[in-house]
Design an enzyme around this catalytic site. Structure first.
Site, PDB file in Angstrom:
ATOM      1  N   THR A   1      -3.348  -5.398   0.912  1.00 13.48           N
ATOM      2  CA  THR A   1      -2.803  -4.045   1.008  1.00 13.48           C
ATOM      3  C   THR A   1      -3.607  -3.211   1.999  1.00 13.48           C
ATOM      4  O   THR A   1      -3.054  -2.313   2.655  1.00 13.48           O
ATOM      5  CB  THR A   1      -2.779  -3.350  -0.365  1.00 13.48           C
ATOM      6  OG1 THR A   1      -4.111  -3.154  -0.836  1.00 13.48           O
ATOM      7  CG2 THR A   1      -1.994  -4.182  -1.364  1.00 13.48           C
TER       8      THR A   1
ATOM      9  N   LYS B   1       0.859  -1.183   0.000  1.00 11.50           N
ATOM     10  CA  LYS B   1       0.000   0.000   0.000  1.00 11.50           C
ATOM     11  C   LYS B   1       0.901   1.241   0.000  1.00 11.50           C
ATOM     12  O   LYS B   1       1.733   1.417   0.891  1.00 11.50           O
ATOM     13  CB  LYS B   1      -0.904   0.014   1.233  1.00 11.50           C
ATOM     14  CG  LYS B   1      -1.950   1.116   1.200  1.00 11.50           C
ATOM     15  CD  LYS B   1      -3.036   0.840   0.146  1.00 11.50           C
ATOM     16  CE  LYS B   1      -4.173   0.032   0.719  1.00 11.50           C
ATOM     17  NZ  LYS B   1      -5.276  -0.177  -0.243  1.00 11.50           N
TER      18      LYS B   1
ATOM     19  N   HIS C   1      19.775  28.632 -12.637  1.00  9.30           N
ATOM     20  CA  HIS C   1      20.502  29.716 -13.287  1.00  9.30           C
ATOM     21  C   HIS C   1      19.882  31.086 -13.010  1.00  9.30           C
ATOM     22  O   HIS C   1      18.662  31.267 -13.069  1.00  9.30           O
ATOM     23  CB  HIS C   1      20.532  29.487 -14.796  1.00  9.30           C
ATOM     24  CG  HIS C   1      21.197  28.199 -15.193  1.00  9.30           C
ATOM     25  ND1 HIS C   1      22.510  27.927 -14.887  1.00  9.30           N
ATOM     26  CD2 HIS C   1      20.731  27.122 -15.862  1.00  9.30           C
ATOM     27  CE1 HIS C   1      22.829  26.731 -15.362  1.00  9.30           C
ATOM     28  NE2 HIS C   1      21.764  26.215 -15.940  1.00  9.30           N
TER      29      HIS C   1
END
Length: 294
Positions: free
Chosen positions: A58, A13, A243
């Site tokens: 799960t 899960k 930059h």
């Protein structure tokens, strides 16, 4: 006879958003996690025959995450993942290991209030634990920590060809979003203390030298972490060069002595590097499934 065979597989899960609130006193504490649980083991017949007798649902894994947050608490992401690993490998004979991951989001108090908080940490803390039989591999780190310095950085001496347009500079802005992960050589340590120490080393290293390139700065960071934190054998970085280019305001009759910049978000340089102890082999296998790091 089938010409197909099952090899690597895991299931679980993913991204369980968990907040643990401690209300032991009037001054509350919180831990905010995003937890993933994936199991390894004897799950072949689930794939080949549709036999689910070994499939720990799960949904059960989700419930276990929240129950363990109450039963044992959350003192660090690493501790919590080790708790989950021990639970599954101790309670289900056919579960031989797994992969458990967590992100943690940092909060701080509003004006030192007892139970009011704001989301404060600039970075997201990470941890990934893999258990294979009796072997644990633990990798921790963080991402999204944006740093910048306005001077003490340059970029000169690089090769030039007919496609090179970038001018050399000995005084530029250096900025990046630090994403880093490190490989522990033990799970018996103060995870909170080591995390704070590594972050402090990285931030101090960003400031304490003239940077000839982002590569140069990553080396300073990695070298100091390896030297000062004996519990870490290897550290990796993946950092964009954010930059900042001088903007042409001279055409308006204005001087621009490194004061006005245009911030370019893309394209960007991407600098990645791995640093290990000189007496330790790089553990490439440990990094399987850790995306975004060379």
């Amino acid at each position: 006879m089938s010409k197909v065979k099952l090899t690597n597989n895991q299931y679980g899960k993913a991204e369980n958003r968990l907040m643990r609130v401690y209300r032991d006193s009037e001054r509350h504490e919180i831990r905010d996690l995003n937890v993933t649980s994936q199991l390894w083991g004897d799950f072949e017949t689930a794939h080949t025959e549709g036999n689910n007798e070994h499939v720990v649902a799960t949904d059960t894994q989700k419930n276990t995450i929240f129950a363990k947050a109450k039963e044992v608490g959350v003192t660090s992401p690493e501790q919590f993942l080790l708790t989950l690993a021990e639970h599954y490998t101790s309670n289900f004979d056919w579960v031989t290991g797994g992969r458990w991951a967590a992100e943690e989001f940092g909060w701080d108090r509003i004006n030192d209030h007892n139970h009011s908080f704001y989301k404060s940490a600039p970075e997201v803390r990470t941890s990934v634990l893999t258990r294979d039989g009796d072997k644990d591999t633990l990798i921790s780190g963080f991402y999204g920590l944006t740093v910048l310095k306005t001077t003490e950085s340059g970029f000169v001496g690089y090769p030039k060809d007919k496609y090179t347009t970038l001018p050399e500079t000995e005084d530029r802005i250096l900025a990046t979003d630090i994403a880093t992960r490190w490989l522990y050589n033990t799970t018996d340590l103060d995870f909170e203390g080591v995390y704070r120490k590594v972050k402090e080393i990285i931030l101090d290293s960003f400031t304490d030298h003239y940077s000839h390139a982002l590569q140069h700065t990553l080396y300073q960071m990695g070298e100091k972490v390896i030297e000062q934190v004996p519990e870490i054998d290897e550290i990796r970085f993946s950092c964009p060069n954010k930059h900042h280019f001088l903007y042409d305001i001279e055409r308006f009759g204005l001087e621009n002595p490194n004061e006005v910049f245009i911030v370019a978000d893309r394209p960007y340089g991407l600098i990645e590097a791995t640093f290990t102890r000189d007496d330790v082999e790089e553990n490439k296998e440990a990094w399987n499934g850790i995306s975004g790091f060379c």
